[in-house]
Design a protein around this motif. Structure first.
Motif, mmCIF file in Angstrom:
data_model
loop_
_atom_site.group_PDB
_atom_site.id
_atom_site.type_symbol
_atom_site.label_atom_id
_atom_site.label_comp_id
_atom_site.label_asym_id
_atom_site.label_seq_id
_atom_site.Cartn_x
_atom_site.Cartn_y
_atom_site.Cartn_z
ATOM 1 N N ASN A 1 2.679 50.346 -15.175
ATOM 2 C CA ASN A 1 1.848 51.132 -14.296
ATOM 3 C C ASN A 1 0.599 51.538 -15.058
ATOM 4 O O ASN A 1 0.667 52.292 -16.020
ATOM 5 C CB ASN A 1 2.637 52.345 -13.832
ATOM 6 N N LEU A 144 16.653 50.411 -17.745
ATOM 7 C CA LEU A 144 15.430 49.967 -17.087
ATOM 8 C C LEU A 144 15.114 48.603 -17.657
ATOM 9 O O LEU A 144 15.309 48.353 -18.845
ATOM 10 C CB LEU A 144 14.266 50.908 -17.410
ATOM 11 N N THR A 146 11.991 45.847 -18.022
ATOM 12 C CA THR A 146 10.583 45.547 -17.817
ATOM 13 C C THR A 146 10.384 44.065 -18.024
ATOM 14 O O THR A 146 10.944 43.478 -18.944
ATOM 15 C CB THR A 146 9.682 46.335 -18.783
ATOM 16 N N SER A 148 7.237 40.951 -17.878
ATOM 17 C CA SER A 148 5.802 40.730 -17.838
ATOM 18 C C SER A 148 5.476 39.316 -18.272
ATOM 19 O O SER A 148 6.177 38.723 -19.085
ATOM 20 C CB SER A 148 5.095 41.723 -18.770
ATOM 21 N N TYR A 178 10.630 39.688 -26.369
ATOM 22 C CA TYR A 178 10.062 41.000 -26.076
ATOM 23 C C TYR A 178 8.663 40.922 -25.480
ATOM 24 O O TYR A 178 8.142 41.925 -24.998
ATOM 25 C CB TYR A 178 10.094 41.879 -27.333
ATOM 26 N N VAL A 181 10.517 40.197 -21.522
ATOM 27 C CA VAL A 181 11.505 41.085 -20.915
ATOM 28 C C VAL A 181 12.037 42.060 -21.968
ATOM 29 O O VAL A 181 12.262 41.693 -23.119
ATOM 30 C CB VAL A 181 12.668 40.297 -20.258
ATOM 31 N N ASN A 182 12.178 43.307 -21.542
ATOM 32 C CA ASN A 182 12.721 44.350 -22.397
ATOM 33 C C ASN A 182 13.735 45.150 -21.597
ATOM 34 O O ASN A 182 13.488 45.483 -20.433
ATOM 35 C CB ASN A 182 11.618 45.296 -22.886
#
Length: 193
Positions: A1, A144, A146, A148, A178, A181-182
């Motif tokens: 974000n 969570l 993440t 990208s 990394y 995806v984390n």
């Protein structure tokens, strides 16, 4: 974000790969949201082990004063077994166990993965999803994830400090899990530790 407020606390003395300190920051974190700690007991390098209590002395006031939540740190393996990463984890856990870190402050740890999984690039997203589905655990509320594909952002963030701009880091940006995806695991409250 992009609108999220990011804070970073950097613990440095002399960088392992260079004796000069570069405080260039990725554009996502304004300089007024960065605190640099220069302490002789917290020198960078794979052979330097930081005292977790000393690290906690810097972390707690920074977190509480700025009402930082969530706090994200390494897990007990420190991603690569780096002793300073492990010391950061131990400091946060100690603050949690002693209830010095208020329970309303959410705390997450970056999940370490086996060596074979560290360098599979964008396939890490598929590997993570496949593993999650096979285990039939959603981890709702506990983790969570993440994901990208923004490699330029990853490269800018990693190379913000000149000491990190070594040849093998470029390979890490392209092939490292990394970068794509984390998984962040929620650290339990003080009552659960």
């Amino acid at each position: 974000n992009a609108s999220a407020l990011l804070w970073t606390l950097t613990l440095i003395f002399f960088l392992f790969y260079s004796s000069s300190v570069s405080c260039a920051l990725p554009s996502q974190i304004p300089e007024d949201r960065v605190q640099i700690v220069d302490d002789p007991g917290l020198q960078d390098g794979p052979m330097n082990v930081w005292d977790a209590e000393r690290v906690a002395e810097f972390l707690l006031p920074c977190i509480v004063k700025r009402s930082i939540t969530p706090v994200v740190t390494f897990d007990s393996y420190g991603v690569s077994g780096h002793p300073n990463h492990i010391a950061l984890y131990n400091a946060v856990v100690a603050l949690r166990k002693t209830a010095q870190l208020p329970n309303h402050i959410q705390t997450y740890t970056l999940q370490s993965v086996p060596l074979w999984s560290k360098f599979i690039g964008p396939l890490a997203i598929l590997e993570h999803e496949g593993t999650r589905l096979l285990a039939q655990r959603g981890g709702e509320g506990d983790s969570l994830v993440t994901a990208s594909m923004d490699l330029p952002l990853v490269a800018r963030s990693l190379f913000a400090h000149r000491s990190q701009a070594v040849w093998f880091r470029w390979l890490f940006v392209v092939f490292g899990r990394y970068s794509f995806v984390n998984v962040l695991q929620r650290l339990p409250s003080s009552e659960a530790l």
